[in-house]
Design a protein around this motif. Structure first.
Motif, mmCIF file in Angstrom:
data_model
loop_
_atom_site.group_PDB
_atom_site.id
_atom_site.type_symbol
_atom_site.label_atom_id
_atom_site.label_comp_id
_atom_site.label_asym_id
_atom_site.label_seq_id
_atom_site.Cartn_x
_atom_site.Cartn_y
_atom_site.Cartn_z
ATOM 1 N N UNK A 1 0.826 -1.213 0.000
ATOM 2 C CA UNK A 1 0.000 0.000 0.000
ATOM 3 C C UNK A 1 0.857 1.259 0.000
ATOM 4 N N UNK A 2 1.922 1.266 0.800
ATOM 5 C CA UNK A 2 2.774 2.461 0.848
ATOM 6 C C UNK A 2 3.559 2.634 -0.450
ATOM 7 N N UNK A 3 3.949 1.543 -1.051
ATOM 8 C CA UNK A 3 4.610 1.634 -2.364
ATOM 9 C C UNK A 3 3.626 2.193 -3.389
ATOM 10 N N UNK A 4 2.393 1.702 -3.365
ATOM 11 C CA UNK A 4 1.369 2.206 -4.294
ATOM 12 C C UNK A 4 1.123 3.697 -4.061
ATOM 13 N N UNK A 5 1.071 4.107 -2.774
ATOM 14 C CA UNK A 5 0.883 5.527 -2.478
ATOM 15 C C UNK A 5 2.063 6.344 -3.010
ATOM 16 N N UNK A 6 3.256 5.835 -2.881
ATOM 17 C CA UNK A 6 4.432 6.540 -3.403
ATOM 18 C C UNK A 6 4.297 6.769 -4.901
ATOM 19 N N UNK A 7 3.733 5.801 -5.596
ATOM 20 C CA UNK A 7 3.531 5.945 -7.041
ATOM 21 C C UNK A 7 2.430 6.960 -7.348
ATOM 22 N N UNK A 8 1.418 7.050 -6.492
ATOM 23 C CA UNK A 8 0.403 8.093 -6.639
ATOM 24 C C UNK A 8 1.069 9.465 -6.508
ATOM 25 N N UNK A 9 1.952 9.596 -5.534
ATOM 26 C CA UNK A 9 2.653 10.867 -5.346
ATOM 27 C C UNK A 9 3.580 11.165 -6.523
ATOM 28 N N UNK A 10 4.128 10.125 -7.132
ATOM 29 C CA UNK A 10 4.961 10.315 -8.325
ATOM 30 C C UNK A 10 4.128 10.938 -9.452
ATOM 31 N N UNK A 11 2.907 10.425 -9.645
ATOM 32 C CA UNK A 11 2.016 10.983 -10.662
ATOM 33 C C UNK A 11 1.640 12.415 -10.301
ATOM 34 N N UNK A 12 1.298 12.644 -9.027
ATOM 35 C CA UNK A 12 0.926 13.982 -8.566
ATOM 36 C C UNK A 12 2.075 14.960 -8.800
ATOM 37 N N UNK A 13 3.301 14.506 -8.547
ATOM 38 C CA UNK A 13 4.480 15.341 -8.736
ATOM 39 C C UNK A 13 4.557 15.832 -10.187
ATOM 40 N N UNK A 14 4.439 14.919 -11.127
ATOM 41 C CA UNK A 14 4.541 15.321 -12.528
ATOM 42 C C UNK A 14 3.316 16.085 -12.998
ATOM 43 N N UNK A 15 2.161 15.771 -12.442
ATOM 44 C CA UNK A 15 0.935 16.483 -12.822
ATOM 45 C C UNK A 15 0.978 17.942 -12.379
ATOM 46 N N UNK A 16 1.774 18.262 -11.368
ATOM 47 C CA UNK A 16 1.892 19.659 -10.944
ATOM 48 C C UNK A 16 3.147 20.327 -11.512
ATOM 49 N N UNK A 17 4.218 19.578 -11.605
ATOM 50 C CA UNK A 17 5.490 20.171 -12.056
ATOM 51 C C UNK A 17 5.490 20.524 -13.536
ATOM 52 N N UNK A 18 4.992 19.639 -14.368
ATOM 53 C CA UNK A 18 5.036 19.891 -15.816
ATOM 54 C C UNK A 18 4.246 21.139 -16.195
ATOM 55 N N UNK A 19 2.988 21.296 -15.709
ATOM 56 C CA UNK A 19 2.289 22.552 -16.028
ATOM 57 C C UNK A 19 3.014 23.784 -15.469
ATOM 58 N N UNK A 20 3.611 23.663 -14.277
ATOM 59 C CA UNK A 20 4.348 24.798 -13.704
ATOM 60 C C UNK A 20 5.579 25.116 -14.539
ATOM 61 N N UNK A 21 6.230 24.094 -15.049
ATOM 62 C CA UNK A 21 7.398 24.323 -15.903
ATOM 63 C C UNK A 21 6.972 24.980 -17.210
ATOM 64 N N UNK A 22 5.858 24.539 -17.755
ATOM 65 C CA UNK A 22 5.352 25.158 -18.984
ATOM 66 C C UNK A 22 4.976 26.615 -18.740
ATOM 67 N N UNK A 23 4.334 26.896 -17.606
ATOM 68 C CA UNK A 23 3.943 28.271 -17.276
ATOM 69 C C UNK A 23 5.168 29.154 -17.074
ATOM 70 N N UNK A 24 6.261 28.567 -16.591
ATOM 71 C CA UNK A 24 7.506 29.327 -16.396
ATOM 72 C C UNK A 24 8.319 29.422 -17.677
ATOM 73 N N UNK A 25 7.755 28.907 -18.763
ATOM 74 C CA UNK A 25 8.408 28.961 -20.084
ATOM 75 C C UNK A 25 9.729 28.189 -20.115
ATOM 76 N N UNK A 26 9.773 27.092 -19.365
ATOM 77 C CA UNK A 26 10.956 26.234 -19.388
ATOM 78 C C UNK A 26 10.823 25.314 -20.597
ATOM 79 N N UNK A 27 11.810 25.303 -21.445
ATOM 80 C CA UNK A 27 11.808 24.467 -22.638
ATOM 81 C C UNK A 27 12.235 23.055 -22.235
ATOM 82 N N UNK A 28 11.268 22.248 -21.857
ATOM 83 C CA UNK A 28 11.578 20.908 -21.358
ATOM 84 C C UNK A 28 12.163 20.004 -22.433
#
Length: 143
Positions: free
Chosen positions: A13-40
């Protein structure tokens, strides 16, 4: 069906939760990087610390929590596996293990949303007490 120690369930369960947080991390970081005009597409090198300088803190919080889930929980995984191997993965140890997982999930949600340090600290301390209890129980059997 193979018999297995019930304490393996909170580990998974904790491993699965860690993977949920991994998805959450990218779901927030990528839009923030795009908004900051970072050329990923052409980004070379760099680290999470570099991103902290250019993206809003709230977009960084899930990443910070994901990193935290790679730290202390490794001790939880180890002691829970020891208890499973000792045949002591049920009863009180199972309850404590589920409490640890629940507290880590609550810690994640707090850190990734409101990020109140004193609240996170209190939750972290309670989770750590669970880890201490599991470690003491394992030590009582192996020493």
């Amino acid at each position: 069906m193979t018999d297995h120690s019930p304490i393996l369930a909170p580990i998974v369960a904790l491993i699965a939760w860690s993977l949920v947080m991994w998805v959450w991390m990218y779901a927030t970081r990528i839009p923030a990087m795009n908004a900051a005009k970072i050329d990923t597409m052409n980004l070379v090198g760099g680290s999470g610390a570099d991103l902290k300088a250019v993206i809003p803190p709230k977009a960084q919080w899930p990443a910070d929590n994901y990193n935290h889930l790679m730290e202390q929980p490794t001790l939880f995984y180890a002691v829970a596996l020891v208890l499973a191997m000792l045949g002591s993965g049920g009863g009180l140890n199972l309850t404590i293990a589920w409490a640890y997982v629940g507290l880590r999930v609550v810690h994640s949600i707090v850190q990734a949303t409101v990020n109140r340090v004193i609240v996170r600290f209190a939750i972290f301390m309670l989770a750590t007490l669970c880890l201490v209890a599991l470690t003491v129980h394992a030590a009582m059997q192996v020493f």
